[in-house]
Design a protein around this motif. Structure first.
Motif, mmCIF file in Angstrom:
data_model
loop_
_atom_site.group_PDB
_atom_site.id
_atom_site.type_symbol
_atom_site.label_atom_id
_atom_site.label_comp_id
_atom_site.label_asym_id
_atom_site.label_seq_id
_atom_site.Cartn_x
_atom_site.Cartn_y
_atom_site.Cartn_z
ATOM 1 N N TYR A 48 0.837 -1.206 0.000
ATOM 2 C CA TYR A 48 0.000 0.000 0.000
ATOM 3 C C TYR A 48 0.866 1.249 0.000
ATOM 4 O O TYR A 48 0.900 1.973 0.988
ATOM 5 C CB TYR A 48 -0.910 0.009 1.243
ATOM 6 C CG TYR A 48 -1.775 -1.213 1.329
ATOM 7 C CD1 TYR A 48 -2.916 -1.342 0.536
ATOM 8 C CD2 TYR A 48 -1.450 -2.261 2.183
ATOM 9 C CE1 TYR A 48 -3.713 -2.468 0.615
ATOM 10 C CE2 TYR A 48 -2.234 -3.398 2.260
ATOM 11 C CZ TYR A 48 -3.368 -3.506 1.469
ATOM 12 O OH TYR A 48 -4.157 -4.617 1.533
ATOM 13 N N SER A 74 -7.042 -7.102 5.737
ATOM 14 C CA SER A 74 -6.427 -6.190 4.766
ATOM 15 C C SER A 74 -6.941 -4.760 4.858
ATOM 16 O O SER A 74 -6.215 -3.821 4.587
ATOM 17 C CB SER A 74 -6.607 -6.719 3.349
ATOM 18 O OG SER A 74 -7.969 -6.768 3.038
ATOM 19 N N GLU A 75 -8.201 -4.563 5.289
ATOM 20 C CA GLU A 75 -8.658 -3.163 5.316
ATOM 21 C C GLU A 75 -7.998 -2.394 6.452
ATOM 22 O O GLU A 75 -7.937 -1.174 6.436
ATOM 23 C CB GLU A 75 -10.183 -3.070 5.382
ATOM 24 C CG GLU A 75 -10.755 -3.648 6.635
ATOM 25 C CD GLU A 75 -12.237 -3.958 6.474
ATOM 26 O OE1 GLU A 75 -13.041 -3.094 6.804
ATOM 27 O OE2 GLU A 75 -12.557 -5.086 6.024
ATOM 28 N N TRP A 76 -7.482 -3.114 7.455
ATOM 29 C CA TRP A 76 -6.722 -2.466 8.528
ATOM 30 C C TRP A 76 -5.269 -2.327 8.107
ATOM 31 O O TRP A 76 -4.629 -1.318 8.386
ATOM 32 C CB TRP A 76 -6.806 -3.292 9.809
ATOM 33 C CG TRP A 76 -8.148 -3.195 10.471
ATOM 34 C CD1 TRP A 76 -9.347 -3.552 9.922
ATOM 35 C CD2 TRP A 76 -8.435 -2.694 11.776
ATOM 36 N NE1 TRP A 76 -10.355 -3.310 10.820
ATOM 37 C CE2 TRP A 76 -9.826 -2.790 11.969
ATOM 38 C CE3 TRP A 76 -7.655 -2.208 12.815
ATOM 39 C CZ2 TRP A 76 -10.453 -2.403 13.149
ATOM 40 C CZ3 TRP A 76 -8.277 -1.814 13.992
ATOM 41 C CH2 TRP A 76 -9.676 -1.915 14.152
ATOM 42 N N GLU A 116 -4.087 -1.851 5.298
ATOM 43 C CA GLU A 116 -3.920 -0.754 4.354
ATOM 44 C C GLU A 116 -3.622 0.565 5.076
ATOM 45 O O GLU A 116 -2.964 1.439 4.553
ATOM 46 C CB GLU A 116 -5.212 -0.615 3.540
ATOM 47 C CG GLU A 116 -5.098 0.379 2.436
ATOM 48 C CD GLU A 116 -6.374 0.433 1.593
ATOM 49 O OE1 GLU A 116 -6.519 1.417 0.864
ATOM 50 O OE2 GLU A 116 -7.208 -0.500 1.676
#
Length: 397
Positions: free
Chosen positions: A141, A245-247, A249
Motif C-alpha cells: 500500500y 487487509s482493510e486495517w 492498508e
C-alpha cells in the motif's frame, strides 16, 4: 485446541459492545494470538488508540486516518511543492524567503533544520532489523498521495538524496581531499540503496521514516532521538502484517497514532534533562537494582561489588522496551505483556530482574568483563521462560 480456546476467549471479550478492559488486559498479558488480526486490534485498544465502545471504532479510525493525511499534506507535500515551484521561477523568490536569508522565521530555515532531523532518521531506519527482509521489501500500500507519478514535488527520499549529495560535495571541496568515506567504498546506507525499488514503490522502512519525521515535526520539544526507530519498528511491523487487509492498508496512520500514544508514556526516558528526575530513566534503572536487592540480595551485592552499574545495560533494556535484546517475534510477545500491564511498565522492571536472576549462576562466577558481555549480549533467547520468571517475581511480593 488450546490456541482455538484462547482465540475464542479473545473473540468473546472483543465481541461485547463495550470491551471489558480488565478482562482484555488479563488475556493479553499471557500473549495475544496473531490469528485474525487479534494482536493488532488488542494493541490499538491497550495503547488507547481505540476506545472501549465498539460502536465508535469506525468513525474514530476514519477521523484519525484523515487527520494523518492532513499531516502528510502539510509537512511533506506542501514543502515539497514549494521546493519544486522555486526551481521553476527563480526570479519570484523575494529576498524575504531566500535560502540564505538569516531570518530565523524563514521557511527555508525550518527546511534546513528539518533536514538535519531527517538525515538522522534516515540513517537509523535503514538499519531496522537487518536480519529480516521485511523492512527492505515494498509495501502493498504505497502512499498514493506521495507516490503519484504526476508529482514533481520533492519527497522525503529525494530530499535525503539531495542533502546527502550536497554534504558529500561540500566535504570534498573544503579540504581538497575527501574527508567523507570514498564514494566507491560506500557503506550500505549510502545512495546506492535508493535504486533498489522502481518508481511508484516504497519500502517499509520509508514508511517508518515518514512516521518518525511527522512525529518529530509535531513534537519539536523532543523531535527525534535515536532509538525511537526501535520503538516504532515492532508496532509498524505488527500492523503492516495484519491479516485483515482493510486495517493493514492503514498501517501507517494507525502506527503513527499508537506510536504517539506510546511515546507519551515513555518519552521521559528519551529526554536527557529529565534523566535524574522521578520520571526519568536513572530513577527507573535504580529501581531495577532495588527490586533485585529485594528478590536476590546475593546477586545484587555481586553486581555492586564488580561496579556493574545499571546504566551499562538497563538503560537500553528500559528505554527501548527490550526491542534490541531479542528477535522481533519475541519482542512482540514481550510487548503483549508490557502493554497489558495496567501499572504501565512496572512489569518491565520485573522482566529485567528476571533476566538477571535467570543468569545468576553465570554472573556469580564471572568477572567484570565476562559479566558485562553477558548483559550486553543477553544469552537466553526463550522469552516465555523470562516472562514466566517475571510473573513469579511479581506474585512473590
Amino acid at each position: 485446541a488450546s490456541l482455538l480456546l484462547r482465540i475464542a476467549d479473545f473473540q468473546e471479550v472483543l465481541g461485547e459492545p463495550t470491551v471489558a478492559l480488565t478482562k482484555l488486559r488479563a488475556l493479553c498479558f499471557s500473549g495475544i494470538p496473531f490469528d485474525g488480526g487479534l494482536r493488532c486490534l488488542c494493541w490499538k485498544i491497550l495503547l488507547n488508540y481505540l476506545p472501549l465502545e465498539k460502536a465508535l471504532w469506525s468513525s474514530l479510525l476514519k477521523k484519525q486516518r484523515d487527520l494523518y493525511s492532513q499531516f502528510l499534506k502539510e509537512m511533506i507535500i506542501q514543502p515539497g511543492i514549494a521546493k519544486a515551484n522555486l526551481g521553476v521561477s527563480r526570479e519570484d523568490v523575494t529576498l524575504e524567503d531566500h535560502p540564505l536569508n538569516p531570518n530565523p522565521d524563514s521557511r527555508w530555515n525550518t527546511y534546513f533544520k528539518d533536514n538535519e532531523v531527517l538525515l538522522q532518521i534516515d540513517k537509523d531506519v535503514r538499519r531496522l532489523y537487518p536480519d529480516m527482509a521485511f523492512f527492505q521489501r515494498p509495501t502493498d500500500y504505497p502512499c498514493l498521495l506521495i507516490l503519484d507519478p504526476q508529482n514533481e514535488f520533492e519527497t522525503l527520499r529525494k530530499r535525503v538524496e539531495q542533502t546527502t549529495l550536497k554534504s558529500q560535495t561540500v566535504a570534498r571541496n573544503r579540504s581538497g581531499v575527501t574527508n567523507v568515506s570514498s564514494p566507491l567504498k560506500t557503506t550500505p546506507n549510502s545512495l546506492s540503496e535508493y535504486e533498489v525499488l522502481p518508481n511508484g514503490c516504497e519500502a517499509h522502512w520509508e514508511v517508518v521514516e515518514r512516521i518518525l519525521f511527522i512525529y518529530a515535526k509535531l513534537n519539536p520539544g523532543i523531535a527525534y532521538v535515536q532509538g525511537m526507530n526501535e520503538i516504532v519498528g515492532p508496532l509498524y511491523y505488527t500492523f503492516a502484517t495484519d491479516p485483515n487487509s482493510e486495517w493493514k492498508e492503514h498501517a501507517e496512520a494507525d502506527t503513527f497514532f499508537c506510536f504517539t500514544n506510546l511515546m507519551a508514556e515513555i518519552r521521559d526516558n528519551f529526554i536527557k534533562s529529565l534523566d535524574d528526575s522521578q520520571c526519568g530513566i536513572t530513577y527507573k534503572m535504580e529501581k531495577v537494582y532495588s527490586t533485585l536487592k529485594e528478590k536476590d540480595v546475593e546477586l545484587y551485592l555481586k553486581l555492586q561489588e564488580q561496579n556493574i552499574k545499571p546504566q551499562f545495560f538497563a538503560f537500553r533494556w528500559l528505554t527501548l522496551l527490550l526491542s534490541q535484546e531479542f528477535l522481533l517475534p519475541d519482542v512482540i510477545r514481550i510487548w503483549d505483556s508490557l502493554f497489558a500491564d495496567d501499572k504501565r511498565f512496572d512489569f518491565l522492571l520485573l522482566v529485567c530482574c528476571a533476566m538477571l536472576t535467570l543468569i545468576r549462576d553465570q554472573l556469580l562466577e564471572g568477572d567484570f568483563t565476562l559479566n558485562m558481555r553477558l548483559l550486553q549480549d543477553y544469552p537466553i533467547s526463550d522469552v516465555h521462560l523470562i516472562l514466566k520468571k517475571a510473573k513469579e517475581l511479581q506474585d512473590s511480593k
